[in-house]
Each structure stands twice: as structure tokens, then as C-alpha cells.
Design an enzyme around this catalytic site. Structure first.
Site, PDB file in Angstrom:
ATOM      1  CB  SER A  12      -0.940   0.017   1.209  1.00  0.00           C
ATOM      2  OG  SER A  12      -0.210  -0.047   2.426  1.00  0.00           O
TER       3      SER A  12
ATOM      4  CG  ASP B 217      -3.894   5.802   6.782  1.00  0.00           C
ATOM      5  OD1 ASP B 217      -2.711   5.517   7.072  1.00  0.00           O
ATOM      6  OD2 ASP B 217      -4.482   5.268   5.827  1.00  0.00           O
TER       7      ASP B 217
ATOM      8  CG  HIS C 259      -0.793   4.040   4.512  1.00  0.00           C
ATOM      9  ND1 HIS C 259      -2.100   3.705   4.815  1.00  0.00           N
ATOM     10  CD2 HIS C 259      -0.232   2.932   3.972  1.00  0.00           C
ATOM     11  CE1 HIS C 259      -2.323   2.445   4.469  1.00  0.00           C
ATOM     12  NE2 HIS C 259      -1.202   1.957   3.962  1.00  0.00           N
TER      13      HIS C 259
END
Length: 362
Positions: free
Chosen positions: A33, A323, A326
Site C-alpha cells: 500500500s 492515517d 501510512h
């Protein structure tokens, strides 16, 4: 004599045809991600998707674009600064051979890992072996377009980025629901990871990868999701030690492969120290928060992802984390600059930036 001359003319024409095909130097990105630019958006059953506001708020039109941050990824920024095009997601429905030849491909998938079993709780994601399988399909497509000789040259001149490993700990080894958490200890799990990664990088080399950079891990015990596990909001030092161990083993592996594989220039990009310093002393680097996410759901922690009801911090450029998992665009830029410096990349003219980071809350 005539036969020799005729053969010479044929060979010359073929060489011009092959070498004359306009092939750019592009990137092929393999990752999770931290590098995903939209693949998981097309995996409709995946639980790891950046499809809700406020992802992408500081990128282009401000709408979610598949990146798990408010702006750019580290790979975006490094590519921009060394003058390489940004590769589209493999699952982008517009992808074709011409786009691949001009831009490369990004295979990164949120929740993916080095190990096949990593991230299985997310239902759908591409692990590293799956990403390599997709890359082989891309090679077939390009070879059919330009022929085997030109394709071989194209893939050997390309740049390769491998940015995986954090999920193998956070969404595998450190979670008791995964068999690996009780099958291995710290050392045997690290051996398993390095053996698997070594086989994957060797496979990529056999497919043409010659210039490859693997990203190391940051202090993943200090991401907000890990801090929540502590009553004092402290970093999880056990997790950080695993990251340091991974970086040491990964650096040794890349050096070994660079020496043993033909014409390989494999480099390991380790930004652990600068990120650790950023987290410990954010003000020194122009940040004012390094322990909580900019995008959060009030006192309900962890909310894991940004949602429409989330509250954004007042100044996104001052937060290290976007978040629970990340980094923010600003933190990613700092990491990218550190890797460029450590790996000795020369700055080339950058394409026009795709974002204009905002400092105002939405």
C-alpha cells in the site's frame, strides 16, 4: 561477394529497425500500500482500498485515486526527481502495450507482502509472486508488440523498485491469527523472508531486471496503529527491532545478489534512521506531529482508514502520518529525498508535479 553484401544489408536494416524503435526508460514497481496507485481499487472484494475521502485530497483533482495517502508515494517522488514517468496501475483498464512502453507498470497492491500468506485477511491483494506473474504477462504483451530483441533491451534498461516487507510483520507474523506467528521465531521468520525475497529477486533478474532498488523498512513500531497498542502511546520497540533486522538482512542480500548475478546493480534503500529522527524530533524537520494520524475519527482509535466522517488535521504538511498506517505526502517527500541522497541518484529535470499540497483542512 554479392551474398555477403546482401546479408550485410539485411542485418543492417534489421538493426536499424530494432534499435530505431522508440523505447523510453521506464519503471516497474512491485510493492504494497505504500506504493499502490490504484490496483486494489479494481479488486472489488479487497478490504484494503483507498477509495474513500479523504485519500488523494492533495493529488490532482483531490479525489481518491488508489494511493493510500493524501498525495504522492515515495516511488512517485523518486521517479519524478530522476526524470522517469509515473507508471500506471496494472489493473488500469486503459493499459496497453503502447502505454507500458511509455510509462512502465505499477503492480503494487495494498496488503501484499513478500510471502503468499501475508495479508490474507484483506481477502484480495497481490502478493509478490503474483505481481511477478503479472509482470511476465506484461513482457509477453510487449514482446508481441516490438519483438523479442527490442523487448529484451527495453526490460533490461528499465528501472525496478521493490517495496515490500512491512505487511509480512504487521499483517502476518505479529498477528496470532496467522500460522507464521507460532510456526517461527524472530530469526527463523527472518530467514524465511530473506530466502523468499532472494528467490523473487533472482527470478526478476532472469526476466531482465538489471537496475533494481529495494526499499527498507522504517520504524514500523511507531506508526499510529502500533502506538495504540501501548497505554502510554509509545512505540513498539519489538516491532522496530524487527524492522532493523530486516534492513540489515535485506542490505546483505542485495549486496550478495549484485555480486553474484550477471550485470546486476541491486541497491538497498534504507531510510530508517532519518524517519526515526523525524518521529523523535518532528520540529527539526518542519513537522509538529509524529504520533497520530492527520485523518482520524476523533477519539475512536484505530479507525484504520480515512472515512467521509473523519476529521482532518488543520495543516496536513505538518503531520508525519496521514492515517493509522501510512505517511503523509510531506513525510514521503522527506523519505524520497533521503533515498535519492543515499543511493547517489542524480537529479534530472522533473515532469510537472501532479499535486499542489494544500495546508488547509478540507
Amino acid at each position: 561477394m554479392k551474398l555477403t553484401l546482401s546479408l550485410a544489408i539485411i542485418v543492417t536494416v534489421l538493426a536499424i529497425t530494432i534499435d530505431g524503435y522508440s523505447c523510453k526508460i521506464v519503471q516497474f514497481i512491485f510493492g504494497d500500500s505504500l506504493s499502490d496507485v490504484g490496483n486494489n481499487e479494481y479488486l472489488t472484494n479487497s478490504l484494503a482500498r483507498a477509495s474513500l475521502p479523504w485519500y488523494g485530497i492533495d493529488f490532482g483533482n483531490g479525489m481518491p485515486n488508489g494511493r493510500f495517502t493524501n498525495g504522492r508515494t515515495v516511488a512517485d517522488i523518486i521517479g519524478d526527481k530522476i526524470g522517469l514517468p509515473r507508471p500506471p496501475a496494472f489493473l488500469d483498464p486503459t493499459l496497453n502495450a503502447d502505454i507500458i512502453l511509455q510509462n512502465g507498470v505499477n503492480f503494487a497492491s495494498g496488503g501484499g507482502g513478500i510471502l503468499n500468506e501475508t495479508g490474507s485477511l484483506f481477502i484480495q491483494r497481490f502478493c509478490m509472486y503474483k505481481q511477478i506473474e503479472l509482470f511476465q504477462g506484461v513482457q509477453d504483451l510487449v514482446t508481441a508488440k516490438i519483438g523479442p530483441t527490442a523487448a529484451r533491451k527495453f526490460f533490461q534498461e528499465a528501472h525496478y523498485v521493490v517495496a515490500l516487507g512491512s505487511n509480512d510483520f504487521i499483517n502476518n507474523y505479529l498477528m496470532p491469527v496467522y500460522a507464521d506467528s507460532w510456526t517461527y521465531n524472530d530469526q527463523t521468520f527472518m530467514n524465511y523472508l530473506m530466502e523468499t525475497l532472494g528467490a523473487q529477486l533472482t527470478l526478476l533478474h532472469s526476466l531482465g531486471a538489471r537496475q533494481l532498488m529495494a526499499f527498507g523498512l522504517g520504524p514500523m513500531g511507531c506508526i499510529p496503529l502500533q502506538r495504540v497498542l501501548s497505554t502510554s502511546n509509545a512505540c513498539q520497540e519489538k516491532t522496530n527491532k524487527l524492522a532493523l533486522s530486516f534492513n540489515n538482512a535485506g542490505n546483505n542480500l542485495l549486496n550478495e545478489l549484485s555480486s553474484s548475478l550477471s550485470n546486476a546493480s541491486f541497491k538497498f534503500g534504507d531510510a530508517y534512521d532519518v524517519v526515526n529522527q523525524l518521529i523523535k524530533n518532528p520540529y527539526k524537520y518542519g513537522f509538529n506531529n509524529s504520533d497520530s494520524p492527520c485523518c482520524s475519527f476523533g477519539r475512536i482509535r484505530p479507525a484504520l482508514t480515512c472515512i467521509p466522517a473523519s476529521t482532518l488535521c488543520k495543516d496536513r504538511s505538518k503531520y508525519v502520518f496521514w492515517d493509522e498506517y501510512h505517511p503523509s505526502d510531506s513525510a514521503n517527500e522527506l523519505v524520497a529525498n533521503e533515498l535519492i541522497k543515499k543511493l547517489g541518484f542524480l537529479n534530472a529535470p522533473s515532469p510537472s508535479p501532479a499535486i499542489a499540497p494544500s495546508s488547509e483542512g478540507a
